[in-house]
Design an enzyme around this catalytic site. Structure first.
Site, mmCIF file in Angstrom:
data_model
loop_
_atom_site.group_PDB
_atom_site.id
_atom_site.type_symbol
_atom_site.label_atom_id
_atom_site.label_comp_id
_atom_site.label_asym_id
_atom_site.label_seq_id
_atom_site.Cartn_x
_atom_site.Cartn_y
_atom_site.Cartn_z
ATOM 1 N N THR A 1 1.952 -12.781 8.731
ATOM 2 C CA THR A 1 2.643 -12.472 10.227
ATOM 3 C C THR A 1 2.871 -13.735 10.940
ATOM 4 O O THR A 1 3.914 -13.799 11.609
ATOM 5 C CB THR A 1 1.730 -11.402 10.982
ATOM 6 O OG1 THR A 1 0.321 -12.056 10.838
ATOM 7 C CG2 THR A 1 1.781 -9.952 10.364
ATOM 8 N N ARG B 1 0.663 -1.311 0.036
ATOM 9 C CA ARG B 1 0.073 0.076 0.029
ATOM 10 C C ARG B 1 0.913 1.328 0.048
ATOM 11 O O ARG B 1 0.165 2.041 -0.101
ATOM 12 C CB ARG B 1 -0.791 -0.132 1.243
ATOM 13 C CG ARG B 1 -2.179 -1.029 1.109
ATOM 14 C CD ARG B 1 -2.929 -1.339 2.356
ATOM 15 N NE ARG B 1 -2.028 -2.120 3.371
ATOM 16 C CZ ARG B 1 -2.612 -2.562 4.474
ATOM 17 N NH1 ARG B 1 -3.474 -2.308 4.939
ATOM 18 N NH2 ARG B 1 -1.871 -3.461 5.182
HETATM 19 C C1 UD1 Z 1 -1.863 -6.974 11.491
HETATM 20 C C2 UD1 Z 1 -2.715 -7.792 12.196
HETATM 21 C C3 UD1 Z 1 -4.156 -7.134 12.741
HETATM 22 C C4 UD1 Z 1 -3.928 -5.921 13.274
HETATM 23 C C5 UD1 Z 1 -2.875 -5.122 12.518
HETATM 24 C C6 UD1 Z 1 -2.472 -3.932 13.463
HETATM 25 C C7 UD1 Z 1 -2.416 -9.945 11.169
HETATM 26 C C8 UD1 Z 1 -2.964 -11.153 10.486
HETATM 27 N N1 UD1 Z 1 -3.063 -8.698 11.314
HETATM 28 O O1 UD1 Z 1 -2.450 -6.390 10.111
HETATM 29 O O2 UD1 Z 1 -5.017 -7.987 13.273
HETATM 30 O O3 UD1 Z 1 -5.210 -5.216 13.592
HETATM 31 O O4 UD1 Z 1 -1.735 -5.569 12.146
HETATM 32 O O5 UD1 Z 1 -1.423 -2.952 13.037
HETATM 33 O O6 UD1 Z 1 -1.288 -10.302 11.912
HETATM 34 N N2 UD1 Z 1 5.062 -8.804 7.918
HETATM 35 C C9 UD1 Z 1 5.934 -9.506 7.980
HETATM 36 N N3 UD1 Z 1 5.938 -10.841 7.151
HETATM 37 C C10 UD1 Z 1 4.557 -10.823 6.516
HETATM 38 C C11 UD1 Z 1 3.688 -10.068 6.607
HETATM 39 C C12 UD1 Z 1 3.735 -9.138 7.423
HETATM 40 O O7 UD1 Z 1 7.283 -9.384 8.242
HETATM 41 O O8 UD1 Z 1 4.743 -11.922 5.674
HETATM 42 C C13 UD1 Z 1 5.226 -7.369 8.919
HETATM 43 C C14 UD1 Z 1 4.897 -6.392 8.078
HETATM 44 O O9 UD1 Z 1 6.219 -5.839 7.612
HETATM 45 C C15 UD1 Z 1 4.459 -5.272 9.122
HETATM 46 C C16 UD1 Z 1 3.874 -6.267 10.220
HETATM 47 O O10 UD1 Z 1 4.318 -7.763 9.877
HETATM 48 O O11 UD1 Z 1 5.512 -4.668 10.047
HETATM 49 C C17 UD1 Z 1 2.195 -6.329 10.036
HETATM 50 O O12 UD1 Z 1 1.882 -6.652 8.821
HETATM 51 P P1 UD1 Z 1 0.836 -5.833 8.107
HETATM 52 O O13 UD1 Z 1 0.702 -6.463 6.721
HETATM 53 O O14 UD1 Z 1 0.734 -4.451 8.007
HETATM 54 O O15 UD1 Z 1 -0.396 -6.402 8.774
HETATM 55 P P2 UD1 Z 1 -1.809 -5.541 8.942
HETATM 56 O O16 UD1 Z 1 -2.597 -5.629 7.709
HETATM 57 O O17 UD1 Z 1 -1.771 -4.394 9.425
HETATM 58 CA CA CA Z 2 -0.099 -2.739 9.643
#
Ligand code: UD1
Ligand code: CA
Length: 482
Positions: free
Chosen positions: A93, A22
């Site tokens: 995550t 995004r």
């Molecule tokens: C996540 C939570 C959501 C919460 C929100 C709060 C999950 C599934 N969802 O969603 O419940 O309300 O955060 O901010 O956990 N990342 C990795 N590897 C991956 C995917 C993500 O390292 O494969 C890291 C991203 O770099 C980021 C963090 O995890 O720093 C959160 O990922 P993001 O995609 O932003 O999750 P949200 O959709 O915000």
């Molecule tokens: Ca996030």
């Protein structure tokens, strides 16, 4: 400074592998700057403040070399026992956390039964006291502690589904998987948790990706804990603004504004007077002092340090600058990587390029550019000049329109530029040039309009311009000719 929780051992996983689609940028999300440093550094700073000795697994993927290089380059993080964990494919995550727990680092943490704090890399506003509170020891029957908050507009966040209205937490429903009723819930998960490490390690092996995004959700561990009758502790954070995540450029801008407001407010309470807080931008790494006055449109960046009683005029940009007491920096001045001594006056519209030093009580006036130059105390360069690669002594007067000709177009032994030395007490008339390398001896006097190519000995007068010839009546003759 902050209360620390050093007695309790804690391990930390920071999730920082996502690209952040995004953001619509090739730069990994966690490296986008806000408040003068990458997003990720704000989280690392909180970890350093609260648990400086902790072992940290940083899960990296997108642009991981860049992320690693930037983190390792920072001396502030040297106290942390940092481990970079590679998540080759971003499968969610839960998968990111699993990469950490399945690594040698995770094995060790699980064997030692060290609780694991999980933090996302994209929450730059969390305060230290939040980290202090979430890492309080878990009950021995607890699988995890979950940090939640209530949002006016919870769109995009995982909703906290409870048994009844106030009952125990059953699971988290992610935005894209939530039904209409769940979407109404305003209590959301924040991606901040403390896990019992055995529960975390075992639970991560069991999560699936059968959901709307085809991802492994870390949030699925909450349902798992509830099903296994493990206790899910909840810490509800009242200040939801602290937990605003950065997912797109607008949220980045908003986080930047909030961070800035905090900085301005902090320094105002330390005695800095801001004429217009909303148009002043101060990086988190900047230091100010009492009795400083800051006019509108000012940017203070990087490691800039401003001493007591300094005045910073409108639209000044100072980056990695050190400013001495009572100095006055006038409108439109730009300074980078340089020092300005006490009681000096600089600007309006001066440009200090890196490696310059302005002495005490010196005066650098309008449209003067300095580069890698040292200007002694009580020296004046008041108008329209370029001074590069120069050592200028004290009590020197440089008239209007002076230029150090420091580059002859050749590179000799890697050296491009030549040095200019102007000793103490020299007087340079207006519109002079000195062709470097050159030395003007102490107390010498250079006549206006001179182009100086030879060294000048101390106390000498140098005149290097064509001699004037006056031809009486010649002007009239010229006019008649035409
Ligand atoms: C996540 C939570 C959501 C919460 C929100 C709060 C999950 C599934 N969802 O969603 O419940 O309300 O955060 O901010 O956990 N990342 C990795 N590897 C991956 C995917 C993500 O390292 O494969 C890291 C991203 O770099 C980021 C963090 O995890 O720093 C959160 O990922 P993001 O995609 O932003 O999750 P949200 O959709 O915000
Ligand atoms: Ca996030």
């Amino acid at each position: 400074m902050m209360k620390t929780n050093r007695e309790q051992k804690i391990a930390v996983i920071i999730l920082a592998a996502g690209l952040g689609k995004r953001m619509k940028s090739p730069l990994p999300k966690v490296l986008h700057p806000v408040g003068g440093q990458p997003l990720l550094f704000h989280i690392l700073d909180r970890v350093c403040e609260v648990t400086p000795q902790s072992s940290v697994a940083l899960v990296v993927g997108h642009g991981r070399e860049e992320v690693e290089t930037q983190v390792r380059a920072h001396s502030r993080y040297a106290s942390l026992d940092l481990h970079f964990i590679h998540q080759a494919e971003q499968k969610g995550t839960g998968h990111a956390a699993r990469c950490a727990m399945d690594s040698a680092w995770g094995e060790k943490i699980a064997r030692a039964k060290t609780p694991v704090l999980v933090l996302p890399g994209d929450l730059p506003l969390i305060p230290s006291r939040l980290v202090e509170q979430i890492i309080e020891p878990l009950h021995r029957m607890a699988g995890l502690r979950l940090l939640t908050t209530e949002l006016q507009n919870p769109t995009g966040y995982g909703r906290v589904v409870r048994k009844g209205k106030q009952g125990p937490v059953l699971r988290i429903a992610e935005e894209r998987d939530a039904n209409l009723r769940e979407k109404e819930i305003r209590e959301v998960a924040t991606s901040i948790y403390v896990f019992n490490s055995a529960f975390l390690k075992a639970g991560l092996q069991r999560i699936s990706n059968k959901n709307a995004q085809g991802e492994y959700y870390l949030t699925d561990l909450i349902a798992q804990a509830a099903r296994a009758k493990k206790r899910v502790e909840v810490l509800t954070w009242g200040e939801s603004g602290d937990l605003r995540g950065v997912n797109d450029p607008w949220e980045l801008a908003e986080a930047g504004r909030t961070l800035n407001e905090k900085q301005v407010c902090h320094w105002a309470r330390q005695g800095v007077r801001f004429i217009d807080p909303s148009s002043t931008w101060i990086d988190v790494s900047v230091e100010l002092s009492e009795e400083v006055v800051v006019y509108p449109g000012v940017f203070l960046q990087g490691s800039t340090k401003i001493a007591r009683g300094v005045t910073i005029g409108p639209n000044v940009v100072l980056s990695n600058m050190v400013i001495g007491e009572r100095a006055v920096i006038k409108a439109g001045t730009v300074g980078e990587g340089s020092e300005i001594g006490a009681d000096a006056q600089v600007g309006p519209y001066a440009h200090l390029r890196p490696g310059s030093q302005v002495g005490e009580r010196a005066k650098i006036g309008n449209f003067v550019e300095l580069k890698k130059s040292r200007i002694g105390s009580d020296t004046s360069i008041a108008h329209l000049s370029y001074v590069g690669d120069a050592q200028v002594g004290s009590g020197v007067n440089i008239g209007c329109g002076f230029v150090t000709c420091n580059f002859d177009g050749r590179v000799v032994e890697g050296q491009r530029k030549h040095q200019t030395i102007i000793e103490d007490g020299v007087f340079l008339g207006s519109d002079c040039q000195t062709v470097a390398p050159i030395r003007i001896g102490k107390g010498a006097y250079i006549a206006s309009g001179s182009t100086i190519t030879e060294n000048v000995e101390p106390e000498a007068l140098a005149i290097a311009r064509a001699k004037q010839v006056n031809k009486p009546g010649y002007a009239k003759k010229l006019r008649e000719k035409s």
